[in-house]
Design a protein around this motif. Structure first.
Motif, PDB file in Angstrom:
ATOM      1  N   LEU A  93     -78.913  18.321  47.765  1.00 51.13           N
ATOM      2  CA  LEU A  93     -78.145  18.225  46.531  1.00 51.13           C
ATOM      3  C   LEU A  93     -76.684  17.935  46.867  1.00 51.13           C
ATOM      4  O   LEU A  93     -76.228  18.241  47.968  1.00 51.13           O
ATOM      5  N   PRO A  94     -75.930  17.383  45.926  1.00 45.85           N
ATOM      6  CA  PRO A  94     -74.502  17.163  46.186  1.00 45.85           C
ATOM      7  C   PRO A  94     -73.776  18.493  46.429  1.00 45.85           C
ATOM      8  O   PRO A  94     -74.201  19.542  45.939  1.00 45.85           O
ATOM      9  N   ASN A  95     -72.666  18.442  47.140  1.00 45.72           N
ATOM     10  CA  ASN A  95     -71.892  19.636  47.477  1.00 45.72           C
ATOM     11  C   ASN A  95     -71.414  20.393  46.240  1.00 45.72           C
ATOM     12  O   ASN A  95     -71.265  21.607  46.273  1.00 45.72           O
ATOM     13  N   LYS A  96     -71.207  19.711  45.137  1.00 47.07           N
ATOM     14  CA  LYS A  96     -70.697  20.354  43.919  1.00 47.07           C
ATOM     15  C   LYS A  96     -71.678  21.383  43.335  1.00 47.07           C
ATOM     16  O   LYS A  96     -71.299  22.179  42.492  1.00 47.07           O
ATOM     17  N   PHE A  97     -72.940  21.393  43.800  1.00 46.23           N
ATOM     18  CA  PHE A  97     -73.923  22.363  43.328  1.00 46.23           C
ATOM     19  C   PHE A  97     -73.761  23.727  43.999  1.00 46.23           C
ATOM     20  O   PHE A  97     -74.301  24.720  43.528  1.00 46.23           O
ATOM     21  N   LYS A  98     -73.035  23.775  45.109  1.00 44.95           N
ATOM     22  CA  LYS A  98     -72.921  25.016  45.890  1.00 44.95           C
ATOM     23  C   LYS A  98     -72.216  26.122  45.105  1.00 44.95           C
ATOM     24  O   LYS A  98     -72.689  27.250  45.048  1.00 44.95           O
ATOM     25  N   LYS A  99     -71.077  25.817  44.496  1.00 41.13           N
ATOM     26  CA  LYS A  99     -70.313  26.844  43.773  1.00 41.13           C
ATOM     27  C   LYS A  99     -71.087  27.394  42.568  1.00 41.13           C
ATOM     28  O   LYS A  99     -71.202  28.617  42.422  1.00 41.13           O
ATOM     29  N   PRO A 100     -71.646  26.539  41.701  1.00 37.13           N
ATOM     30  CA  PRO A 100     -72.460  27.086  40.607  1.00 37.13           C
ATOM     31  C   PRO A 100     -73.674  27.870  41.131  1.00 37.13           C
ATOM     32  O   PRO A 100     -74.086  28.853  40.517  1.00 37.13           O
ATOM     33  N   GLY A 101     -74.195  27.436  42.281  1.00 38.44           N
ATOM     34  CA  GLY A 101     -75.318  28.163  42.879  1.00 38.44           C
ATOM     35  C   GLY A 101     -74.956  29.595  43.199  1.00 38.44           C
ATOM     36  O   GLY A 101     -75.703  30.527  42.875  1.00 38.44           O
ATOM     37  N   TRP A 102     -73.791  29.797  43.833  1.00 37.11           N
ATOM     38  CA  TRP A 102     -73.336  31.156  44.135  1.00 37.11           C
ATOM     39  C   TRP A 102     -73.065  31.939  42.854  1.00 37.11           C
ATOM     40  O   TRP A 102     -73.352  33.134  42.778  1.00 37.11           O
ATOM     41  N   LEU A 103     -72.512  31.268  41.838  1.00 36.62           N
ATOM     42  CA  LEU A 103     -72.214  31.943  40.571  1.00 36.62           C
ATOM     43  C   LEU A 103     -73.480  32.367  39.820  1.00 36.62           C
ATOM     44  O   LEU A 103     -73.434  33.285  39.000  1.00 36.62           O
ATOM     45  N   ILE A 104     -74.584  31.705  40.083  1.00 33.76           N
ATOM     46  CA  ILE A 104     -75.867  32.085  39.481  1.00 33.76           C
ATOM     47  C   ILE A 104     -76.603  33.078  40.378  1.00 33.76           C
ATOM     48  O   ILE A 104     -77.163  34.071  39.901  1.00 33.76           O
TER      49      ILE A 104
END
Length: 161
Positions: free
Chosen positions: A7-18
């Motif tokens: 997945l693109p790198n921008k998915f990492k932060k929302p991933g941690w937030l979820i």
């Protein structure tokens, strides 16, 4: 190195937030056997056979509480985003760490499963299997980020020398 399936790198932060809140909420729900009453609903099921009593339902509707379902889905989405998002600089070394971490997670996960086959039975084994669905991602994330941290730390020590 361009890996197509990440997945693109921008998915990492929302991933941690979820991932973090859903993991904490999931632990709370399991430890205290808690459900949110407003999540009681009639849901479609392919197959449902109540443990103690009731009729088997095939392709029909049942009454169920969706607390664990929603928390489980959020945990999986968050864990998948965290585990399989690209790093800002994705190279062969990162790919090697990613692959080795996935292998470690698989070995440990199935080692734990083998242990549980030997020592857990009946309904407790069902609980073990439910947790086992999540452990491979958890083990992967822990080892992957630990190895990344260790590699960055070693690199920073080399630059200072």
């Amino acid at each position: 190195m361009k890996t197509k399936l990440l997945l693109p790198n921008k998915f990492k932060k929302p991933g941690w937030l979820i991932l973090i809140p859903s993991a904490l909420l999931g632990l709370f729900i399991i430890i205290f056997d808690y459900t949110f009453d407003f999540l009681d609903a009639r849901v479609f099921t392919i197959y449902s056979k109540p443990l103690l009593s009731g009729d088997t339902v095939i392709f029909g509707f049942i009454k169920s509480n969706l607390t664990l379902t929603i928390v489980g889905i959020l945990f999986l989405i968050g864990a998948l985003f965290v585990a399989f998002s690209r790093e800002k600089t994705e190279d062969e070394f990162i790919a090697k760490i990613r692959l080795e971490s996935l292998l470690w997670a698989t070995y440990i996960n199935y080692g734990v499963l083998l242990f549980c086959f030997l020592f857990f039975f009946e309904i407790e084994f069902l609980y073990v299997m439910i947790f086992n669905m999540f452990t491979i991602l958890v083990i992967f994330i822990i080892r992957y980020y630990y190895m990344l941290h260790r590699a960055k730390k070693m690199l920073s020590h080399e630059k200072q020398s």
